[in-house]
Scaffold this motif. Sequence first.
Motif, PDB file in Angstrom:
ATOM      1  N   CYS A 180     -21.612  23.920  26.944  1.00  0.00           N
ATOM      2  CA  CYS A 180     -21.883  22.908  27.153  1.00  0.00           C
ATOM      3  C   CYS A 180     -22.020  23.164  25.084  1.00  0.00           C
ATOM      4  CB  CYS A 180     -23.526  22.352  27.019  1.00  0.00           C
ATOM      5  SG  CYS A 180     -22.977  21.070  28.942  1.00  0.00           S
ATOM      6  N   SER A 181     -22.869  23.944  25.322  1.00  0.00           N
ATOM      7  CA  SER A 181     -23.071  24.322  23.389  1.00  0.00           C
ATOM      8  C   SER A 181     -21.845  24.389  22.238  1.00  0.00           C
ATOM      9  CB  SER A 181     -23.988  25.690  22.983  1.00  0.00           C
ATOM     10  OG  SER A 181     -24.616  25.942  22.451  1.00  0.00           O
ATOM     11  N   ALA A 182     -20.807  25.442  23.316  1.00  0.00           N
ATOM     12  CA  ALA A 182     -19.632  25.679  22.415  1.00  0.00           C
ATOM     13  C   ALA A 182     -18.561  24.188  22.281  1.00  0.00           C
ATOM     14  CB  ALA A 182     -18.529  26.896  23.060  1.00  0.00           C
ATOM     15  N   ARG A 183     -18.841  23.037  23.557  1.00  0.00           N
ATOM     16  CA  ARG A 183     -18.249  22.579  23.068  1.00  0.00           C
ATOM     17  C   ARG A 183     -18.674  21.722  22.722  1.00  0.00           C
ATOM     18  NH1 ARG A 183     -18.509  20.398  28.416  1.00  0.00           N
ATOM     19  NH2 ARG A 183     -20.195  19.345  28.579  1.00  0.00           N
ATOM     20  N   TYR A 184     -20.396  21.196  22.579  1.00  0.00           N
ATOM     21  CA  TYR A 184     -20.552  20.274  21.102  1.00  0.00           C
ATOM     22  C   TYR A 184     -20.783  21.104  20.003  1.00  0.00           C
ATOM     23  CZ  TYR A 184     -23.113  18.169  25.023  1.00  0.00           C
ATOM     24  OH  TYR A 184     -23.278  16.661  25.888  1.00  0.00           O
ATOM     25  N   THR A 185     -20.515  21.783  19.609  1.00  0.00           N
ATOM     26  CA  THR A 185     -20.221  22.883  18.209  1.00  0.00           C
ATOM     27  C   THR A 185     -18.918  22.352  18.126  1.00  0.00           C
ATOM     28  OG1 THR A 185     -21.291  24.560  18.968  1.00  0.00           O
ATOM     29  CG2 THR A 185     -19.975  25.770  17.107  1.00  0.00           C
ATOM     30  N   GLN A 186     -17.476  22.529  18.783  1.00  0.00           N
ATOM     31  CA  GLN A 186     -15.904  22.266  18.491  1.00  0.00           C
ATOM     32  C   GLN A 186     -16.720  21.140  18.124  1.00  0.00           C
ATOM     33  OE1 GLN A 186     -13.901  24.508  18.644  1.00  0.00           O
ATOM     34  NE2 GLN A 186     -12.854  23.366  17.266  1.00  0.00           N
TER      35      GLN A 186
END
Length: 343
Positions: free
Chosen positions: A219-225
């Motif tokens: 989730c963190s990677a998705r939100y960061t993107q």
Amino acid sequence: MATEWGRVRPNDSSKLLAAFAVEKAGVELPDLLRDTGLEPVDIRRIDGEVTLRQEITLVRNLLRATGDTPGTGARAGLFIDRVAVGVWGLALLTCPDVHDFVRLFAAFANGFAYARIRQERVSDGMDTVLDYRDMPEDVRRFMIERDITCSLKFIGSHLPELGPRTRVEVALPPDPTYDLFLDLHGSGAGPVHFGCPETRWFVDNPTLKKPMPQADPECSARYTQQCLDTIQARRRRRAVSGDVREQLLRHGVALTLGDMARRLHISQRTLRRRLADEGVTFRELKDETYGMLAEDLLSTGMPVNEVARRLGYSTPSAFAAAFKNWTGQSPRDWTRTQSAMAY
């Protein structure tokens, strides 16, 4: 410094400042927006943008209306919550560990905080430094208070318990109002020091290794993107206004809308529409460019009448009236203020 104040940034911070001013401080929105060149729609616009100079003027108007006392910035910082910071807040909350949280916090806070944020890796941990040297002295206390308060509030609410070796250093003299900082930092955390040369937050290595309570790397990677995509989209939308600024600086602010459209090889209607999509008008860009050029020329010691002539004004008094519109000060008062700040 004039170029720094012309830096374009998201309107999120201004939007929250306006909400605090109206809802908590009792300031009327027209009074807050005075001399900024902003309209209420500019503040409310989703994904809108303002210049740092405009936000500085908002802060000055707020302090003028409420009284410039310690704690006003801290109250504004308390007004900010994780909902207000949107997908950026979600990216932080789902980081795998505190180290990733601190790194990501600094990366995205640069578009929201008043400070220039930099990080320094040291042998026993990481320093996050909030640099306010480019900010005018009359608003610096408010800015430090707001940034520190909203940072500590967010960090204290969502990080695992901070260890006793973490510490906060604040470039403000002690004041009873700042007991709030101690409460937000947490009873198990290290000290908060006042009267320091810089404002910084230190996190030690053992704390950096702690997992986040809501860790979800995917989730963190998705939100960061999503955050990165938003930043890139803003940069693309700024392309036309950037071209307009470049042309004004290169060929002079006497260019009309028609002149500019011809130089950019588009119609006047298209230029108006594309600038409107970016949340700015040609007039506003001209005023901003005039202001930057005027400040740069005045800071060299050039006489007011010569600056007026170079910028195409018919008389020094016409230039002085326009300059006061942009900065809230006459050219001579502005020059005296800058000279005093240099010492």
